[in-house]
Structures are given as structure tokens and as C-alpha cells.
Motif scaffolding. Structure first.
Motif, PDB file in Angstrom:
ATOM      1  N   VAL A  54       0.859  -1.183   0.000  1.00 54.73           N
ATOM      2  CA  VAL A  54       0.000   0.000   0.000  1.00 54.73           C
ATOM      3  C   VAL A  54       0.897   1.235   0.000  1.00 54.73           C
ATOM      4  CG1 VAL A  54      -1.769   1.292   1.248  1.00 54.73           C
ATOM      5  CG2 VAL A  54      -1.865  -1.213   1.203  1.00 54.73           C
ATOM      6  N   VAL A  55       0.783   2.037  -1.067  1.00 52.49           N
ATOM      7  CA  VAL A  55       1.605   3.242  -1.186  1.00 52.49           C
ATOM      8  C   VAL A  55       0.768   4.511  -1.211  1.00 52.49           C
ATOM      9  CG1 VAL A  55       3.498   2.031  -2.342  1.00 52.49           C
ATOM     10  CG2 VAL A  55       1.695   3.126  -3.716  1.00 52.49           C
ATOM     11  N   GLY A  56      -0.544   4.362  -1.314  1.00 52.47           N
ATOM     12  CA  GLY A  56      -1.405   5.536  -1.365  1.00 52.47           C
ATOM     13  C   GLY A  56      -2.836   5.202  -1.009  1.00 52.47           C
ATOM     14  N   PHE A  57      -3.650   6.237  -1.019  1.00 49.46           N
ATOM     15  CA  PHE A  57      -4.998   6.111  -0.487  1.00 49.46           C
ATOM     16  C   PHE A  57      -5.872   7.211  -1.072  1.00 49.46           C
ATOM     17  CE2 PHE A  57      -8.219   7.058   2.710  1.00 49.46           C
ATOM     18  CZ  PHE A  57      -8.636   5.791   3.103  1.00 49.46           C
ATOM     19  N   PHE A  58      -7.166   6.939  -1.149  1.00 49.69           N
ATOM     20  CA  PHE A  58      -8.143   7.982  -1.484  1.00 49.69           C
ATOM     21  C   PHE A  58      -9.532   7.515  -1.083  1.00 49.69           C
ATOM     22  CE2 PHE A  58      -7.730   5.396  -5.309  1.00 49.69           C
ATOM     23  CZ  PHE A  58      -9.042   5.197  -5.734  1.00 49.69           C
ATOM     24  N   ARG A  79     -11.731  12.320  -2.961  1.00 51.61           N
ATOM     25  CA  ARG A  79     -11.317  13.049  -1.759  1.00 51.61           C
ATOM     26  C   ARG A  79     -10.082  12.407  -1.147  1.00 51.61           C
ATOM     27  NH1 ARG A  79     -16.530  13.485   1.936  1.00 51.61           N
ATOM     28  NH2 ARG A  79     -15.055  14.715   3.158  1.00 51.61           N
ATOM     29  N   LYS A  80      -9.263  13.233  -0.536  1.00 45.36           N
ATOM     30  CA  LYS A  80      -8.115  12.799   0.261  1.00 45.36           C
ATOM     31  C   LYS A  80      -7.127  11.923  -0.504  1.00 45.36           C
ATOM     32  CE  LYS A  80      -9.905  14.903   3.803  1.00 45.36           C
ATOM     33  NZ  LYS A  80      -9.301  16.122   4.324  1.00 45.36           N
ATOM     34  N   PHE A  81      -6.971  12.173  -1.794  1.00 46.44           N
ATOM     35  CA  PHE A  81      -6.037  11.410  -2.614  1.00 46.44           C
ATOM     36  C   PHE A  81      -4.611  11.765  -2.207  1.00 46.44           C
ATOM     37  CE2 PHE A  81      -3.272  10.886  -6.235  1.00 46.44           C
ATOM     38  CZ  PHE A  81      -3.674   9.687  -6.804  1.00 46.44           C
ATOM     39  N   PHE A  82      -3.816  10.762  -1.876  1.00 49.32           N
ATOM     40  CA  PHE A  82      -2.406  11.030  -1.563  1.00 49.32           C
ATOM     41  C   PHE A  82      -1.559   9.775  -1.705  1.00 49.32           C
ATOM     42  CE2 PHE A  82      -3.917   9.508   2.528  1.00 49.32           C
ATOM     43  CZ  PHE A  82      -2.824   8.839   3.077  1.00 49.32           C
ATOM     44  N   ILE A  83      -0.276  10.017  -1.891  1.00 47.09           N
ATOM     45  CA  ILE A  83       0.738   8.970  -1.887  1.00 47.09           C
ATOM     46  C   ILE A  83       1.553   9.163  -0.614  1.00 47.09           C
ATOM     47  CG2 ILE A  83       2.780   8.028  -3.066  1.00 47.09           C
ATOM     48  CD1 ILE A  83       0.153   7.596  -4.621  1.00 47.09           C
ATOM     49  N   ASP A  84       1.860   8.066   0.062  1.00 47.29           N
ATOM     50  CA  ASP A  84       2.633   8.112   1.301  1.00 47.29           C
ATOM     51  C   ASP A  84       3.958   8.848   1.087  1.00 47.29           C
ATOM     52  OD1 ASP A  84       3.198   7.004   4.114  1.00 47.29           O
ATOM     53  OD2 ASP A  84       4.926   6.281   2.959  1.00 47.29           O
ATOM     54  N   LYS A  85       4.374   9.585   2.102  1.00 46.70           N
ATOM     55  CA  LYS A  85       5.584  10.409   1.996  1.00 46.70           C
ATOM     56  C   LYS A  85       6.825   9.602   1.629  1.00 46.70           C
ATOM     57  CE  LYS A  85       6.053  10.259   7.006  1.00 46.70           C
ATOM     58  NZ  LYS A  85       5.884  11.042   8.216  1.00 46.70           N
ATOM     59  N   LYS A  90       7.896   8.830  -7.256  1.00 45.38           N
ATOM     60  CA  LYS A  90       8.109   7.618  -8.057  1.00 45.38           C
ATOM     61  C   LYS A  90       7.093   7.483  -9.188  1.00 45.38           C
ATOM     62  CE  LYS A  90       9.962   5.259  -4.006  1.00 45.38           C
ATOM     63  NZ  LYS A  90       9.812   4.148  -3.060  1.00 45.38           N
ATOM     64  N   GLY A  91       6.232   8.483  -9.338  1.00 48.53           N
ATOM     65  CA  GLY A  91       5.234   8.446 -10.400  1.00 48.53           C
ATOM     66  C   GLY A  91       3.973   7.685 -10.043  1.00 48.53           C
ATOM     67  N   TYR A  92       3.828   7.285  -8.794  1.00 45.82           N
ATOM     68  CA  TYR A  92       2.665   6.488  -8.389  1.00 45.82           C
ATOM     69  C   TYR A  92       1.358   7.276  -8.506  1.00 45.82           C
ATOM     70  CZ  TYR A  92       5.887   3.000  -6.394  1.00 45.82           C
ATOM     71  OH  TYR A  92       6.845   2.046  -6.207  1.00 45.82           O
ATOM     72  N   ALA A  93       1.379   8.544  -8.127  1.00 51.58           N
ATOM     73  CA  ALA A  93       0.147   9.342  -8.203  1.00 51.58           C
ATOM     74  C   ALA A  93      -0.301   9.483  -9.653  1.00 51.58           C
ATOM     75  CB  ALA A  93       0.361  10.717  -7.577  1.00 51.58           C
TER      76      ALA A  93
END
Length: 157
Positions: A54-58, A79-85, A90-93
Motif C-alpha cells: 500500500v503506497v497511497g490512499f483515497f 477526496r483525500k487522494f495522496f501517496i505516502d511520503k 516515483k510516479g505512483y500518483a
């Protein structure tokens, strides 16, 4: 390679460990605050990297139009779309946003579009959304806790 899935109980431990840098917290909030608003209408989703990490969430808000007069009928709210710090840069978003339209069509087949708001001070996020097919509606939303936000939309082709 990135994948998007509905969050399940098997993801909880990894999701709780996610976070953003201090400079982004004003825009996203803490994961505890985000998880507190999850319900039957506001649904959590995870962004997974190659190894199913898991590298991100929304969140997808299925009743977004009820609380946001700028949203059209049958539209969803991103809402609340983000990639972990620890995984940013790395281009994941960008990859996740590229997958998002097809994922939402498969998961929510009756939706007619997707709306989001992005803080007027968060130019990197706004530019990423623009490059990913979202359009700025040239409308500002003033109901957010961190100041004015650009209203953006993605319409199904």
C-alpha cells in the motif's frame, strides 16, 4: 506497476501507517482523521505498488453532489487522494490517476463524472490533476478548512 483496490480489513495495518509530509498535512490531514469520515457512502480505496504494498490512499464520495452544489447529478467525489511520503516522487500518483477513470467506471458504473477540490495553494497537486485529465472549472470552493480550493472535474468520455 500500480493497482487500485477497495480497502479491505487486510489493508488496515498498512493504511494506518500512511502519511504525508508536514507541508502537505494542511491539505490532506492525518490518516486517523480521514478514516473517521469513512462510511457506506464515503468509501476508502488503496493504491498498491508492484509488490502489493500500500503506497497511497483515497476516498470516493458517492453522495458528493448532496454536499457540494457544484457537483452534477450522479457524479462522484475524489477526496483525500495522496501517496505516502516514503513513496512520493516515483510516479505512483500519476499512474493511479491514469487508472482511475476505468477503475471508477468498473466500480461505479452509473456515475457520470468525478469532481474534486484542490487547495489554491497546492499548485503541484493541481498541475498533476490537470495532466491526468481533470479540468479546472474556474470555480472556487470556499468551504474547505485550508482556504479557497479549485473545483476540478473529470467527465466520462
Amino acid at each position: 506497476m500500480i493497482a487500485i483496490e477497495k480497502m479491505t480489513s487486510q489493508h488496515v495495518g498498512d493504511v494506518i501507517a500512511l502519511g504525508v509530509g508536514e507541508d502537505q498535512r494542511q491539505f490532506v490531514g492525518s490518516i486517523d482523521d480521514i478514516l473517521a469520515i469513512v462510511n457506506a457512502q464515503i468509501r476508502p480505496h488503496v493504491i498498491l505498488a508492484d509488490d502489493h504494498q500500500v503506497v497511497g490512499f483515497f476516498l470516493i464520495d458517492t453522495v458528493y453532489e448532496q454536499t457540494n452544489d457544484f457537483a452534477t447529478p450522479h457524479s462522484l467525489g475524489l477526496r483525500k487522494f495522496f501517496i505516502d511520503k516514503h513513496h512520493q516522487g516515483k510516479g505512483y500518483a500519476k499512474q493511479a490517476l491514469h487508472l482511475l477513470p476505468d477503475y471508477l467506471t468498473a466500480t461505479f458504473p452509473n456515475h457520470s463524472g468525478v469532481f474534486l477540490t484542490v487547495n489554491a495553494k497546492n499548485d503541484p497537486a493541481k498541475n498533476l490533476y490537470l495532466k491526468s485529465g481533470f479540468q479546472d472549472t474556474n470555480t472556487l470552493y470556499h468551504g474547505g478548512p485550508s482556504g479557497p480550493q479549485h473545483v476540478m472535474k473529470y467527465k466520462k468520455p
